[in-house]
Motif scaffolding. Sequence first.
Motif, short mmCIF file in Angstrom:
data_model
loop_
_atom_site.label_atom_id
_atom_site.label_comp_id
_atom_site.label_asym_id
_atom_site.label_seq_id
_atom_site.Cartn_x
_atom_site.Cartn_y
_atom_site.Cartn_z
N CYS A 113 0.82 -1.22 0.00
CA CYS A 113 0.00 0.00 0.00
C CYS A 113 0.85 1.27 0.00
O CYS A 113 0.31 2.37 0.02
N GLY A 114 2.18 1.11 -0.04
CA GLY A 114 3.06 2.26 -0.17
C GLY A 114 3.39 2.99 1.11
O GLY A 114 3.95 4.08 1.08
N LYS A 115 3.07 2.40 2.25
CA LYS A 115 3.34 3.06 3.52
C LYS A 115 4.75 2.80 4.05
O LYS A 115 5.19 3.45 4.98
N ARG A 116 5.44 1.83 3.46
CA ARG A 116 6.75 1.42 3.98
C ARG A 116 7.80 1.54 2.89
O ARG A 116 7.57 1.23 1.73
N PHE A 117 8.97 2.05 3.28
CA PHE A 117 10.10 2.08 2.37
C PHE A 117 10.59 0.64 2.15
O PHE A 117 10.39 -0.22 3.00
N VAL A 118 11.26 0.40 1.03
CA VAL A 118 11.75 -0.93 0.69
C VAL A 118 13.25 -0.85 0.44
O VAL A 118 13.71 0.02 -0.30
N THR A 119 14.00 -1.75 1.05
CA THR A 119 15.45 -1.75 0.89
C THR A 119 15.85 -2.53 -0.36
O THR A 119 15.07 -3.32 -0.91
N ASP A 120 17.09 -2.33 -0.76
CA ASP A 120 17.60 -3.08 -1.92
C ASP A 120 17.63 -4.58 -1.63
O ASP A 120 17.36 -5.40 -2.50
N ILE A 121 17.92 -4.94 -0.40
CA ILE A 121 17.94 -6.35 0.00
C ILE A 121 16.55 -6.97 -0.17
O ILE A 121 16.40 -8.10 -0.64
N GLU A 122 15.53 -6.20 0.20
CA GLU A 122 14.16 -6.68 0.04
C GLU A 122 13.77 -6.80 -1.43
O GLU A 122 13.11 -7.77 -1.81
N ILE A 123 14.21 -5.85 -2.26
CA ILE A 123 13.94 -5.92 -3.71
C ILE A 123 14.50 -7.22 -4.27
O ILE A 123 13.84 -7.92 -5.05
N ILE A 124 15.72 -7.56 -3.88
CA ILE A 124 16.36 -8.79 -4.36
C ILE A 124 15.58 -10.02 -3.92
O ILE A 124 15.36 -10.95 -4.70
N ALA A 125 15.13 -10.02 -2.66
CA ALA A 125 14.36 -11.17 -2.16
C ALA A 125 13.03 -11.31 -2.91
O ALA A 125 12.65 -12.42 -3.30
N PHE A 126 12.33 -10.20 -3.12
CA PHE A 126 11.09 -10.26 -3.90
C PHE A 126 11.37 -10.81 -5.30
O PHE A 126 10.62 -11.63 -5.82
N SER A 127 12.45 -10.35 -5.91
CA SER A 127 12.83 -10.81 -7.25
C SER A 127 13.02 -12.32 -7.29
O SER A 127 12.60 -12.98 -8.23
N LYS A 128 13.68 -12.85 -6.26
CA LYS A 128 13.90 -14.30 -6.20
C LYS A 128 12.58 -15.05 -6.08
O LYS A 128 12.37 -16.05 -6.77
N VAL A 129 11.72 -14.58 -5.21
CA VAL A 129 10.44 -15.26 -5.00
C VAL A 129 9.58 -15.22 -6.26
O VAL A 129 8.98 -16.22 -6.65
N PHE A 130 9.54 -14.05 -6.92
CA PHE A 130 8.71 -13.90 -8.11
C PHE A 130 9.41 -14.41 -9.37
O PHE A 130 8.78 -14.48 -10.43
N GLU A 131 10.70 -14.73 -9.26
CA GLU A 131 11.51 -15.18 -10.40
C GLU A 131 11.47 -14.16 -11.54
O GLU A 131 11.19 -14.48 -12.70
N ILE A 132 11.75 -12.91 -11.16
CA ILE A 132 11.80 -11.79 -12.10
C ILE A 132 13.05 -10.98 -11.81
O ILE A 132 13.72 -11.19 -10.79
N SER A 133 13.34 -10.01 -12.66
CA SER A 133 14.48 -9.13 -12.41
C SER A 133 14.06 -8.03 -11.43
O SER A 133 12.87 -7.67 -11.37
N PRO A 134 15.01 -7.49 -10.69
CA PRO A 134 14.69 -6.35 -9.81
C PRO A 134 14.08 -5.19 -10.60
O PRO A 134 13.20 -4.49 -10.09
N ASP A 135 14.52 -5.01 -11.84
CA ASP A 135 13.98 -3.93 -12.67
C ASP A 135 12.46 -4.04 -12.86
O ASP A 135 11.77 -3.03 -12.92
N ALA A 136 11.98 -5.26 -12.96
CA ALA A 136 10.54 -5.46 -13.14
C ALA A 136 9.75 -4.93 -11.95
O ALA A 136 8.63 -4.44 -12.11
N LEU A 137 10.33 -4.99 -10.76
CA LEU A 137 9.66 -4.47 -9.57
C LEU A 137 9.68 -2.95 -9.53
O LEU A 137 8.83 -2.34 -8.88
N LEU A 138 10.65 -2.35 -10.20
CA LEU A 138 10.82 -0.91 -10.11
C LEU A 138 10.18 -0.15 -11.26
O LEU A 138 10.30 1.08 -11.34
N GLN A 139 9.47 -0.85 -12.15
CA GLN A 139 8.79 -0.18 -13.26
C GLN A 139 7.64 0.66 -12.71
O GLN A 139 6.84 0.18 -11.92
N GLN A 140 7.60 1.90 -13.16
CA GLN A 140 6.53 2.81 -12.73
C GLN A 140 5.55 3.02 -13.87
O GLN A 140 5.91 3.05 -15.03
N GLU A 141 4.29 3.20 -13.47
CA GLU A 141 3.26 3.54 -14.45
C GLU A 141 3.49 4.97 -14.88
O GLU A 141 3.87 5.82 -14.09
N GLU A 142 3.28 5.24 -16.14
CA GLU A 142 3.44 6.62 -16.65
C GLU A 142 2.21 7.43 -16.37
O GLU A 142 1.13 7.02 -16.31
#
Length: 89
Positions: free
Chosen positions: A60-89
């Motif tokens: 919901c956007g209330k919490r900051f996310v660390t780079d370590i957490e981005i990497i962990a999410f990437s592993k679980v979702f089997e995607i690149s960290p970049d995919a998590l950081l894509q913003q809607e235009e």
Amino acid sequence: MSKWGVNMFVNKTKDGRNNVCGKNVARFRMQLNISQRALADRLQLVGLDIDKNAVQRIECGKRFVTDIEIIAFSKVFEISPDALLQQEE
């Protein structure tokens, strides 16, 4: 502008969120058809100590996310960290 005539940096997205990846975390989690608790469990299996409430706050956007957490999410979702950081235009 601050009282010194300098623009202050705001550490939030344009819509006031504390992260850019939360919406993507929610989307990828829903694609896996798992709960926030199940996602937290999977994150713990890849070495990230996080609970369901933290996942909810990230999504919901209330919490900051660390780079370590981005990497962990990437592993679980089997995607690149970049995919998590894509913003809607």
